[in-house]
Design a protein around this motif. Structure first.
Motif: not given
Length: 524
Positions: A330-338, A408-422, A448-452
């Motif tokens: 969880i801490v690593t995810a907060l730091a890397t956002a990925s 829901t569909a867009a979240a599945i297609g989001a890449a596991g990289v920083p700010q892909a949700g945008l 900030f929210l990306d890390r959370c």
């Protein structure tokens, strides 16, 4: 008595040393970064670049391990699982992913409609920065299928093909010499020019498949799953391949252990650099404070109340003990956002801290890091309705349902990289007819929210692996029994390694067993 307590404390510190170091690194990083903001003269971009360097090394090492980890873990897991039983395990995982993602979206919609962050404060004071990416909803959803089947496996390791929107150039207007025009033609010419100046046609775009840098994780996952299934069906012929990927996975996990011990240093400098480069955080969080509160409250409720309840119902075990074992991830995810970069740490925590069966961990974790994005789904639902609120647009029930399904569909297609949700956020906005350019409103706080939300994504993947493991114990035990039976049959089948027949005596594996009437000596 005191000696026993000291030994117990020392043992506890030793067993949780890495976790303690991670928490200390995060605290020191926040403190150091905040303190450096007030240093005179101010740190330049070059200074921040150097400050971030140890963290960049951590990110590069984690990303380096993504490819061998995903391929080796999925192929070896599928090769070791019985296809019928693995189908049941996979079905449980899919049901979990869809259910929890829908729960996250519904939670986000309920909170944003209740708190109404877009209806409070001075809407005009909210700054818009940057430009939004032009995205067509149908093209984006088709891209999800396109990247699942890469045409070149080597290319998929560092590139992916997606649909880009290319602006269509408007033809140059025809020019006429006014001196050679009649009165009527001149009148028409003037009217046409006035009309063109008043009403400008919207920019038109045409789709074009282009190659973009970035690992095609989804394509590698799909290939690895099918490849592992084929190896499993090959039985003895595929054994050497199964052993190769198993050995590759073991070697990768040992490399991950080395990287993880470096992670506290990298996390410290990643967080410190991010704190320094923030632009007026006080102003930003004042403008978008209620929006941030809505997202964070939703993430906390979903990640630390809803998901643990689901885990407890499915396994009848303490979910917070399981979450404690995942703190490092969880801490690593907060730091890397990925979530993809955090995958090596997630796998390590599942196997060593929470004792999840390695077959389940290798099967579920890489898929979860690719398609299970609870935090991203919640964030996109909140953000899209927040943008509607600041524009004074009241969404109908049908539009809210559209937001939930599309998020829901867009979240599945989001890449596991920083700010892909945008990028996927634009898909949701387009689906309900909201202005896509207003995605820039939330750019100021997205880092900030990306890390959370990434930390909740990782937590959801981990709890999913724990739930699937708890529900699949019978199938795993059955596979173990079948494997033991097959091994026993093989040993029995190959038990006779040497037979010697001489002068009527039969010797099997060096043991005198029976008599044989014959005069030939034969060795088998």
């Amino acid at each position: 008595m005191g000696g026993c307590s000291k030994r117990a404390v020392a043992k506890g510190v030793k067993s949780n040393l890495l976790l303690i170091l991670m928490i200390i690194a995060m605290a020191v990083g926040i403190g150091m970064g905040w303190g450096l903001r007030f240093v005179e003269p101010k740190l330049t971009k070059r200074d921040i670049f150097y400050l971030r360097f140890p963290g960049d090394i951590l990110l590069q090492m984690l990303k380096m391990l993504i490819l061998p980890l995903i391929v080796s873990s999925l192929v070896s897991a599928m090769a070791s699982l019985d296809l019928q039983e693995s189908g049941r395990i996979g079905l449980r995982a899919i049901v979990y992913y869809i259910t929890t993602t829908l729960f996250a979206v519904i939670m986000g919609i309920i909170l944003v409609l209740s708190i109404k962050p877009g209806d409070h404060g001075d809407k005009d004071s909210i700054t818009r920065s940057g430009k939004s990416k032009v995205v067509n909803t149908a093209d984006a959803l088709l891209d999800l299928i396109r990247v699942s089947f890469p045409d070149n496996l080597i290319e998929a390791c560092f590139q992916k093909k997606i649909t880009d929107q290319i602006p269509i150039e408007k033809p140059e207007p025809t020019t006429m010499d006014p001196e050679n025009l009649t009165a009527i033609t001149m009148y028409t010419y003037n009217i046409t020019n006035e009309t063109e100046e008043v009403s400008e046609e919207p920019q038109q775009y045409e789709p074009k498949v282009v190659t973009k840098p970035g690992m095609n994780v989804l394509g590698l996952v799909v290939f690895s799953l099918f490849f592992g299934c084929i190896i499993s069906r090959m039985k003895e012929k595929g054994r050497i391949l199964a052993e190769f990927f198993e050995a590759l996975n073991d070697a990768t996990m040992q490399l991950i252990t080395l990287v993880i011990w470096y992670s506290p240093i990298g996390v410290l400098f990643l967080i410190a650099a991010k704190m320094v480069e923030m632009d007026d955080p006080e102003v930003v969080f004042t403008q978008l404070g209620l929006y941030c509160v809505t997202v964070i409250v939703g993430l906390i409720i979903h990640g630390y109340i809803v998901l643990p309840i689901i885990y407890f119902i499915a396994t009848r075990k303490n979910p917070y003990r399981f979450i404690y074992g995942m703190v490092q991830a969880i801490v690593t995810a907060l730091a890397t956002a990925s979530s993809s970069a955090t995958l090596p740490v997630t796998m390590n925590c599942l196997e060593h801290n929470n004792n999840v069966d390695l077959r389940v961990a290798k099967f579920i974790a890489p898929i979860g890091a690719t398609i299970n994005m609870d935090g991203t789904a919640l964030y996109e639902a909140v953000a899209s309705i927040f943008i509607a609120q600041i524009n004074g647009i009241a969404l109908s029930i049908g539009q809210v349902i559209t937001v939930s399904v599309t998020a829901t569909a867009a979240a599945i297609g989001a890449a596991g990289v920083p700010q892909a949700g945008l990028v996927t956020m634009v898909i949701v906005l387009t689906a309900v007819g909201l202005p896509t350019e207003d995605v820039t409103v939330i750019l100021a706080v997205d880092w900030f929210l990306d890390r959370c939300r990434t930390s909740v994504n990782v937590l959801g993947d981990a709890l999913g692996a724990g739930i699937v493991y708890g529900l699949s114990r019978k199938e795993l035990a059955k596979m173990d029994a079948n494997k033991t039976k097959e091994n026993g049959h093989t040993e029995k089948k190959h038990a006779i390694t040497s037979v010697n027949i001489a002068n009527g005596d039969v010797t099997v594996n060096g043991i005198h067993n029976a008599s044989y009437l014959g005069d030939e000596s034969t060795n088998l």
